[in-house]
Structure formats: structure tokens, C-alpha cells
Write a protein that holds these residues in place. Sequence first.
Motif, short mmCIF file in Angstrom:
data_model
loop_
_atom_site.label_atom_id
_atom_site.label_comp_id
_atom_site.label_asym_id
_atom_site.label_seq_id
_atom_site.Cartn_x
_atom_site.Cartn_y
_atom_site.Cartn_z
N MET A 17 -8.70 -18.14 23.65
CA MET A 17 -7.40 -17.65 23.25
C MET A 17 -7.39 -17.44 21.73
SD MET A 17 -3.78 -19.39 23.93
CE MET A 17 -2.43 -18.30 24.08
N ARG A 18 -6.71 -16.44 21.31
CA ARG A 18 -6.60 -16.09 19.91
C ARG A 18 -5.75 -17.08 19.14
NH1 ARG A 18 -4.99 -9.96 18.39
NH2 ARG A 18 -6.11 -9.97 16.47
N LYS A 19 -6.18 -17.44 17.96
CA LYS A 19 -5.42 -18.35 17.11
C LYS A 19 -4.24 -17.60 16.49
CE LYS A 19 -6.02 -21.57 13.35
NZ LYS A 19 -6.90 -22.08 12.32
N ALA A 20 -3.09 -18.24 16.48
CA ALA A 20 -1.88 -17.61 15.93
C ALA A 20 -2.03 -17.42 14.42
CB ALA A 20 -0.67 -18.47 16.24
N ALA A 21 -1.58 -16.29 13.94
CA ALA A 21 -1.63 -15.99 12.51
C ALA A 21 -0.52 -16.76 11.80
CB ALA A 21 -1.46 -14.50 12.28
N THR A 22 -0.76 -17.10 10.55
CA THR A 22 0.25 -17.80 9.76
C THR A 22 1.05 -16.85 8.88
OG1 THR A 22 -1.36 -18.26 8.03
CG2 THR A 22 -1.05 -19.96 9.72
N ARG A 23 0.54 -15.63 8.71
CA ARG A 23 1.22 -14.61 7.90
C ARG A 23 1.18 -13.29 8.64
NH1 ARG A 23 -1.61 -14.54 2.15
NH2 ARG A 23 -3.02 -13.38 3.45
N ALA A 24 2.18 -12.47 8.37
CA ALA A 24 2.23 -11.13 8.97
C ALA A 24 1.15 -10.24 8.36
CB ALA A 24 3.61 -10.52 8.73
N ALA A 25 0.60 -9.38 9.19
CA ALA A 25 -0.38 -8.38 8.73
C ALA A 25 0.41 -7.17 8.22
CB ALA A 25 -1.31 -8.00 9.87
N LEU A 26 0.84 -7.26 6.99
CA LEU A 26 1.69 -6.22 6.40
C LEU A 26 0.90 -4.96 6.07
CD1 LEU A 26 3.71 -8.51 3.98
CD2 LEU A 26 4.39 -7.69 6.25
N PRO A 27 1.55 -3.81 6.14
CA PRO A 27 0.87 -2.57 5.78
C PRO A 27 0.36 -2.62 4.33
CG PRO A 27 2.98 -2.11 6.80
CD PRO A 27 2.93 -3.58 6.55
N LYS A 28 -0.78 -1.99 4.10
CA LYS A 28 -1.34 -1.87 2.75
C LYS A 28 -0.81 -0.59 2.13
CE LYS A 28 -4.32 -5.29 3.27
NZ LYS A 28 -4.12 -6.58 2.73
N ILE A 29 -0.24 -0.70 0.95
CA ILE A 29 0.31 0.45 0.23
C ILE A 29 -0.32 0.45 -1.16
CG2 ILE A 29 2.39 1.61 -0.57
CD1 ILE A 29 3.92 -0.05 1.59
N GLU A 30 -1.01 1.54 -1.50
CA GLU A 30 -1.72 1.61 -2.78
C GLU A 30 -1.27 2.80 -3.61
OE1 GLU A 30 -5.74 1.94 -1.28
OE2 GLU A 30 -6.10 -0.15 -1.81
N LEU A 31 -1.17 2.57 -4.89
CA LEU A 31 -0.94 3.62 -5.89
C LEU A 31 -2.26 3.83 -6.61
CD1 LEU A 31 2.30 2.93 -7.94
CD2 LEU A 31 1.61 5.07 -6.94
N ILE A 32 -2.72 5.06 -6.68
CA ILE A 32 -4.00 5.34 -7.33
C ILE A 32 -3.81 6.48 -8.32
CG2 ILE A 32 -6.38 6.11 -6.96
CD1 ILE A 32 -6.11 4.95 -4.09
N GLN A 33 -4.32 6.26 -9.54
CA GLN A 33 -4.28 7.32 -10.53
C GLN A 33 -5.57 8.11 -10.43
OE1 GLN A 33 -3.75 6.12 -14.62
NE2 GLN A 33 -3.26 8.20 -15.26
N ASN A 34 -5.43 9.43 -10.31
CA ASN A 34 -6.58 10.32 -10.20
C ASN A 34 -6.45 11.35 -11.31
OD1 ASN A 34 -8.74 11.82 -9.39
ND2 ASN A 34 -7.92 12.34 -7.37
N GLY A 35 -7.01 11.02 -12.47
CA GLY A 35 -6.84 11.88 -13.65
C GLY A 35 -5.40 11.79 -14.12
N ALA A 36 -4.74 12.92 -14.27
CA ALA A 36 -3.34 12.93 -14.70
C ALA A 36 -2.39 12.78 -13.52
CB ALA A 36 -3.04 14.22 -15.44
N ALA A 37 -2.90 13.00 -12.32
CA ALA A 37 -2.07 12.93 -11.11
C ALA A 37 -2.15 11.54 -10.48
CB ALA A 37 -2.51 13.99 -10.11
N TRP A 38 -1.21 11.28 -9.58
CA TRP A 38 -1.14 10.00 -8.87
C TRP A 38 -1.17 10.26 -7.37
CZ3 TRP A 38 -0.73 5.08 -11.10
CH2 TRP A 38 -0.67 5.07 -12.49
#
Length: 119
Positions: A1-22
Motif C-alpha cells: 500500500m502506498r504511504k500517505a503524503a504529508t504535503r500536497a503535490a502542488l503545481p510547479k510554476i516558473e518564471l524564466i528570463q530569456n534575454g529581454a523577454a520573460w
Amino acid sequence: MRKAATRAALPKIELIQNGAAWEVHWDYQEAPESAVLFKRREYLDGYIHGSLDGIGIHPRNVSCASARTGTVKRLTEDQAVRFKVRLEHILIPVVAKEFERLNNLGDLPHMWLATGTEQ
């Protein structure tokens, strides 16, 4: 049986700078609580597309935009930050609340009988 997680698996949201644009990239994390992103797809996708429009992000800058995953490129820093904040505002609480709901559901006595475990 799978062990219960202690924290939510929250979506990953990233901001990335690519030269002058984001760029803003987001992706869900595979976990039971992430299923809410599929179940509430129409509402969440509508919120995301409305946010893109409200911030003034041109459709040609959107590679993909759904509640589960997305990429938006060629943004100003202000647009990228504002859009990231809106994604965090909608996606993170939805997944966190579903995680809490599932944990509360698992604490009910009838669920112990179904899984053969006791708290």
C-alpha cells in the motif's frame, strides 16, 4: 500500500528570463490531489484564458495553456509576474484544498475498514 503524503503535490510554476523577454511555465505534479485539475478543467481553463486576455497577452505568445500544463513566451516582466501570481492564486489553493479533503476523507472510520488499516 502506498504511504500517505504529508504535503500536497502542488503545481510547479516558473518564471524564466530569456534575454529581454520573460516566460511562464507551469506543470501539475502526479498525485491523487492533482485529479481536481482534470475534474474542474472547464472552470480553470476559462480562468487561465481570461487572465491571459485581461493581462493583454497576445494569443501568439501562448504555446499551451491549461490547468494542468502550459507555456507562455515573449512576455514583458510585468506581464510574466502578473500572470504567475494569477496562476498561483487559482491552481495552488485548488490542489491544496483537494489534498486536505482527501486526507480528511482518509481519517473517517469507514475508510479504515476499506483499506484494512487503523489510525
